[in-house]
Design an enzyme around this catalytic site. Structure first.
Site, short mmCIF file in Angstrom:
data_model
loop_
_atom_site.label_atom_id
_atom_site.label_comp_id
_atom_site.label_asym_id
_atom_site.label_seq_id
_atom_site.Cartn_x
_atom_site.Cartn_y
_atom_site.Cartn_z
N SER A 106 53.09 69.10 -55.65
CA SER A 106 53.42 67.70 -55.86
C SER A 106 52.85 67.25 -57.21
O SER A 106 51.68 67.43 -57.49
CB SER A 106 52.83 66.84 -54.74
OG SER A 106 53.09 65.48 -54.96
N GLY A 107 53.72 66.68 -58.04
CA GLY A 107 53.30 66.26 -59.37
C GLY A 107 53.57 67.28 -60.45
O GLY A 107 53.20 67.06 -61.61
N THR A 111 61.19 66.80 -59.58
CA THR A 111 62.26 65.81 -59.58
C THR A 111 62.87 65.68 -60.97
O THR A 111 64.10 65.61 -61.13
CB THR A 111 61.72 64.45 -59.10
OG1 THR A 111 61.21 64.60 -57.77
CG2 THR A 111 62.80 63.40 -59.10
N ASN A 156 51.13 61.84 -58.10
CA ASN A 156 52.42 61.74 -58.76
C ASN A 156 52.91 60.30 -58.66
O ASN A 156 52.89 59.71 -57.57
CB ASN A 156 53.42 62.70 -58.08
CG ASN A 156 54.72 62.79 -58.82
OD1 ASN A 156 54.92 62.14 -59.84
ND2 ASN A 156 55.63 63.62 -58.32
N SER A 159 56.75 60.58 -56.66
CA SER A 159 56.77 61.72 -55.76
C SER A 159 57.92 61.60 -54.76
O SER A 159 58.13 60.54 -54.15
CB SER A 159 55.44 61.81 -55.01
OG SER A 159 55.46 62.86 -54.08
N SER A 160 58.70 62.68 -54.61
CA SER A 160 59.76 62.69 -53.61
C SER A 160 59.13 62.80 -52.22
O SER A 160 58.45 63.76 -51.93
CB SER A 160 60.70 63.88 -53.84
OG SER A 160 61.33 63.78 -55.08
N GLY A 386 56.72 69.13 -52.91
CA GLY A 386 55.90 70.30 -53.24
C GLY A 386 54.78 70.50 -52.25
O GLY A 386 54.53 69.68 -51.34
N GLU A 388 51.34 70.40 -50.57
CA GLU A 388 50.38 69.29 -50.60
C GLU A 388 49.08 69.69 -49.90
O GLU A 388 49.10 70.21 -48.77
CB GLU A 388 50.98 68.04 -49.92
CG GLU A 388 52.15 67.46 -50.68
CD GLU A 388 52.68 66.17 -50.06
OE1 GLU A 388 53.47 65.49 -50.72
OE2 GLU A 388 52.28 65.85 -48.93
#
Length: 919
Positions: A106-107, A111, A156, A159-160, A386, A388
């Site tokens: 994540s980050g 995306t 992020n 973040s999605s 992603g 986590e």
């Protein structure tokens, strides 16, 4: 070694397969050097490594798009456009469905990477009004889904919080036809709670910041974020992010996709309902039986919600504060405690938003989907949450990390394990490369009988008392011997003391590291139950969109069957996704997060090294270096390159493998570059493949020239034959035409002579006829004069004496008639004060004209009196009396009469005089 170091310092290696020596340190140093030079992309064969710079770089311009369009993958600097172009050309030219897998923490920039891939494909594919419309709809789906599905997290800013897989469908020319979007496990728990420093979904802040005053008033919202409980009652503006501008972008995007104004309004109304549910407060009270119950002390928010969706406030209040329980044939209404009421409120908010998001995805799919029956090629782009690892990891992190384990498994199977197994299967000499296979972790989670998800479902469905402790006990009982699972109980059994593992937690050794999960909330979130009363209340609303989100609320369709758990649904979705990905040719983008603070151009070696290890990049490089860069079945290879050899061109009669061997024997390719398997040809170096492609392009150009030459010769011969036939035909037609013209000339001459002869004869006859007509007219004139003379003579004798009297009488009657008709057409006004009358046109009519004038005036006065009311008649009589009294006795009387007439009283006096005159 020093030469290598200097090489790395001067210009970092673009493809890590060429790195020498190959160690973790040299690989990390290469990535760091490239990052320092703002080269954020690096290759491992055809895998792209992307390091997030956390800032904008000038490497995504239209000029860059043209630079990478149609180029060889390794002929230009590493770039995300290169893998996008390679995938697009493989899909268009080789008719192979593609998928682009974007993975990372994540980050790490997944995306943004997916948006760059989509924008590149949109830029290089075909043009045209319909194609442009499809491309715009596909691209504009991103801001809409990001607004409703992305949020700021600690790691992020965008973040999605859901998984997105988009299949973009193309026709045989490579032009986009449409697409289909699949979404996976929206993190709906974020609706009701999120830690400080994070934000709820973007749409809430965008709506409050960008909505007009009229819109917010219609939605019964305030602009201040601190007013709403689901936003943690704090202002959460992001530096560098304009929520108002983003909201306008979302509105424009929905318009481009095809949302109607009514649909946009309904969507925002339901969004406002979710936001306002967080402000519904419950209080405790005690019933007469002494049982605790809850109520809503301040019903204002509840009433506003009901006004938005057309629902009776009492219905919603009853659904929030009580629950209907069916026991056999009896229905019992049970009051809820405050904690149960808040649980129901939050469950309702989460379900509304989750179902609204599913509706949004389906509505976008309706606009961008391809009509059935068309032949299509597919390129899939996967942008999913992603891996986590947080301080407190719950059910959401568990399923997210499970999905990432499955994606890592695909990467391992297709790039490491499958590649090595393929060499063995094809009989190629191969030195195995050791790597970590995470299938054991996937099996720990998803096994149908003793997997964690299966045991979680079993606990949720088991009758009796179910809690996180019973769930952990079952895990400890079944998974105690698994080397990738540990808990407090397993540690105690091994006499291991670990203070970092709390009592109600368990730990899984993922491929990306050890993650400790808090079992609290696992049962509740996996069940994902919504009281039937709340579903029925939503069904009872008059809001079409909200009503459609809860079909199970229809009393006619009540089902006692338990809905599938969240874990089983996600497991099935992941299985479908994996099947879809396995059916396509994969292209990998491995995203790396360079630092934890989201600082621009900051590279933290320890963090990056950890990601290098769990992503298996070093093993990937080793497999690529030890193996072959390209492999293809003999049939397609021979079909593509057979024009490079005279023996195989234009067609080969022998076996496919023999044809490939004969083809490559004619080319100057070293033997060590090639390996012949049982069904495939293997080429070691990409440069050899580039050389083959170059030779093929040159040969194709030569063949195209030959085809053009033959075609031009055929066309010239055909044109000559056509011209010859045309010349013969034209000559025949010309001779015929000349004879026709000669005949027409002779015919015209004969007709002209005939015309002259007939004209001479006709003119002679005409002269004779004219002479006869003149004679006849002379005789007629003489006869007429004689007859007139006889008549005049008789008239003088018998009628001339009385003619003047009769004529005068006729003229008199005619003038009188004309006078009366003119008087009728020019009638004077009917007002009694108007004494106008048209003058007599002749003196002999003066007396009659005066008499008619007097009659008409008296008739007008009579008509006026008949229209007077009794009060008006009495008033006029009084005025008449006064007029007669003062007449000739008061000096100012005539002047006053004139003033009275000028002030509007003349009508009354004239009426009085007319009345008197009539008398």
């Amino acid at each position: 070694m020093e030469a290598t170091a200097s090489l790395l310092d001067a210009a970092a290696v673009g493809d890590l397969v060429l790195l020498d020596p190959l160690t973790e340190e040299s690989l990390l140093h290469a990535l760091q050097e490239r990052f320092r030079h703002r080269d954020i992309y690096t290759y491992i064969g055809n895998v792209v490594i992307s390091v997030n710079p956390y800032c904008s770089l000038p490497i995504y311009t239209p000029e860059k798009v043209q630079e990478y369009h149609g180029c060889n993958f390794f002929a230009v600097k590493p770039h995300i456009y290169a893998i996008a172009d390679d995938a697009y050309r493989s899909l268009r030219d080789r008719d192979r469905d593609q998928c682009i897998l974007i993975t990372g923490e994540s980050g790490a920039g997944k995306t943004e990477a997916s948006k760059l891939v989509m924008s590149y494909v949109a830029a290089v594919c075909g043009k045209g009004e319909e194609v442009t419309k499809v491309k715009e709809q596909l691209l504009q789906s991103n801001p809409v889904l990001e607004a409703f599905g992305n949020a700021k997290t600690i790691r992020n800013d965008n973040s999605s919080r859901f998984g997105k897989y988009m299949d973009v469908e193309f026709d045989f020319k490579g032009e986009p036809l449409g697409g289909v979007i699949s979404n996976y496990l929206l993190e709906k728990s974020r609706i009701v709670r999120h830690v400080r420093g994070e934000r709820n979904f973007h749409i809430f802040y965008q709506l409050l910041a960008g909505g007009s005053a009229e819109l917010l008033q219609r939605l019964r919202l305030r602009q201040d974020c601190r007013h709403y409980g689901y936003l943690n009652r704090e202002s959460c503006s992001l530096p560098g992010v304009d929520d108002a501008a983003n909201f306008r972008a979302v509105q424009n995007a929905m318009e481009v996709i095809g949302f109607s104004p009514a649909e946009v309004t309904a969507l925002l109304e339901v969004t406002a309902v979710v936001l306002k549910l967080g402000n519904v407060q419950l209080s405790s009270r005690f019933q007469a039986s002494g049982m605790e119950a809850c109520s809503i002390p301040e019903p204002r928010e509840l009433e506003e919600i009901c006004q938005l969706v057309g629902l009776d406030p009492g219905t919603l209040e009853q659904a929030l504060c009580s629950r209907t329980v069916k026991a056999r044939d009896e229905v019992v209404l049970t009051s809820l405690s405050v904690s149960q009421g808040y649980y129901g409120r939050d469950a309702l908010a989460k379900n509304i938003y989750s179902r609204l998001f599913d509706w949004l995805v389906n509505r976008i799919n309706t606009s961008i989907q391809v009509k059935p029956g068309k032949q299509r090629k597919v390129m899939g782009v996967l942008d999913i949450y992603g891996f986590e690892i947080f301080q407190d990891n719950g059910f959401e992190q568990f399923v997210i990390n499970y999905c990432n384990e499955k994606l890592q498994q695909i990467f391992i199977l297709l790039t490491l394990k499958e590649e090595q197994e393929e060499y063995i299967r094809e009989g190629i000499q191969w030195t195995p490369v050791e790597f970590f296979d995470n299938s054991i972790i996937c099996n720990l989670i998803e096994n149908g009988t003793c997997g964690i998800l299966a045991m979680l479902d079993e606990e949720c469905l088991r009758p009796g008392t179910v809690s996180e402790d019973t769930f952990l006990g079952k895990l400890d009982q079944v998974c105690a011997a698994h080397r990738h699972y540990e808990s407090k109980a397993t540690q105690n059994a091994k006499r291991v003391t670990d203070v970092s593992l709390p009592p109600r937690c368990f730990r899984i050794h993922h491929y990306a590291g050890k993650v400790t999960y808090n079992a609290t909330g696992f049962i509740e979130k996996n069940n994902d139950l919504l009281f039937r009363d709340l579903s029925q209340a939503m069904w009872a609303s008059r809001h079409p969109l909200l009503r459609s989100l809860f079909p199970e609320g229809d009393p006619q369709k009540v089902s006692l069957k338990l809905p599938p758990t969240a874990g089983s649904q996600f497991k099935a979705s992941v299985a479908t996704l994996m099947k879809n990905l396995y059916s396509k040719n994969p292209n990998y983008i491995r995203c790396i997060k360079p630092n934890e603070t989201k600082t621009a151009m900051l590279f933290t070696p320890e963090l990056v090294l950890a990601q290098i290890r769990y992503l298996g990049l070093l093993e990937n490089v080793r497999v690529r270096r030890a193996g072959y860069a390209f492999r293809q079945l003999y049939g397609p290879f021979l079909e593509r390159y057979k024009m490079l050899c005279k023996k195989t061109w234009p067609r080969w009669a022998g076996s496919e493998r023999t044809g490939v061997e004969a083809l490559l024997a004619e080319l100057p390719i070293p033997a060590e570059e090639l390996a012949y398997g049982h069904s495939k040809l293997f080429i070691r170096s990409p440069r050899t493949l580039f050389d083959l492609e170059r030779r093929r392009q040159e040969r194709v150009a030569e063949l195209a020239t030959l085809i053009q030459k033959m075609f031009r010769g055929w066309r010239c011969r055909t044109q000559f034959q056509l011209m010859r036939k045309s010349q013969i035909l034209i000559a025949a037609w010309f001779r015929g035409h000349m004879q026709k013209c000669r005949y027409q000339q002779m015919r015209r001459s004969a007709l002209l002579l005939q015309a002259y002869a007939r004209g001479w004869k006709s003119r002679r006859l005409l002269r004779e006829l004219k002479t006869q007509r003149r004679r006849h007219r002379a005789a007629s004139t003489i006869s007429a004069y004689w007859k007139g003379y006889q008549v005049r003579k008789a008239y003088k004798k018998y009628f001339r004496s009385g003619a003047s009297a009769r004529l005068a009488n006729f003229i008199y009657r005619r003038l009188v008639q004309k006078f009366l008709v003119g008087l009728r057409n020019n009638f004077p006004p009917l007002a009694v004060t108007d004494r106008t009358w048209p003058p007599a046109p002749y003196k002999f009519l003066a007396g009659a004209n005066q008499e008619l004038k007097d009659i008409f005036y008296r008739w007008k006065c009579k008509r006026y009196r008949e229209q007077l009311t009794p009060q008006r008649r009495a008033l006029l009589q009084a005025k008449l009396c006064a007029s007669e009294l003062f007449k000739d006795k008061k000096t100012l009387y005539p002047k006053r009469c004139r003033l009275g007439q000028g002030c509007g009283d003349g009508r009354g006096q004239a009426g009085a005089r007319g009345q008197a005159g009539a008398r």
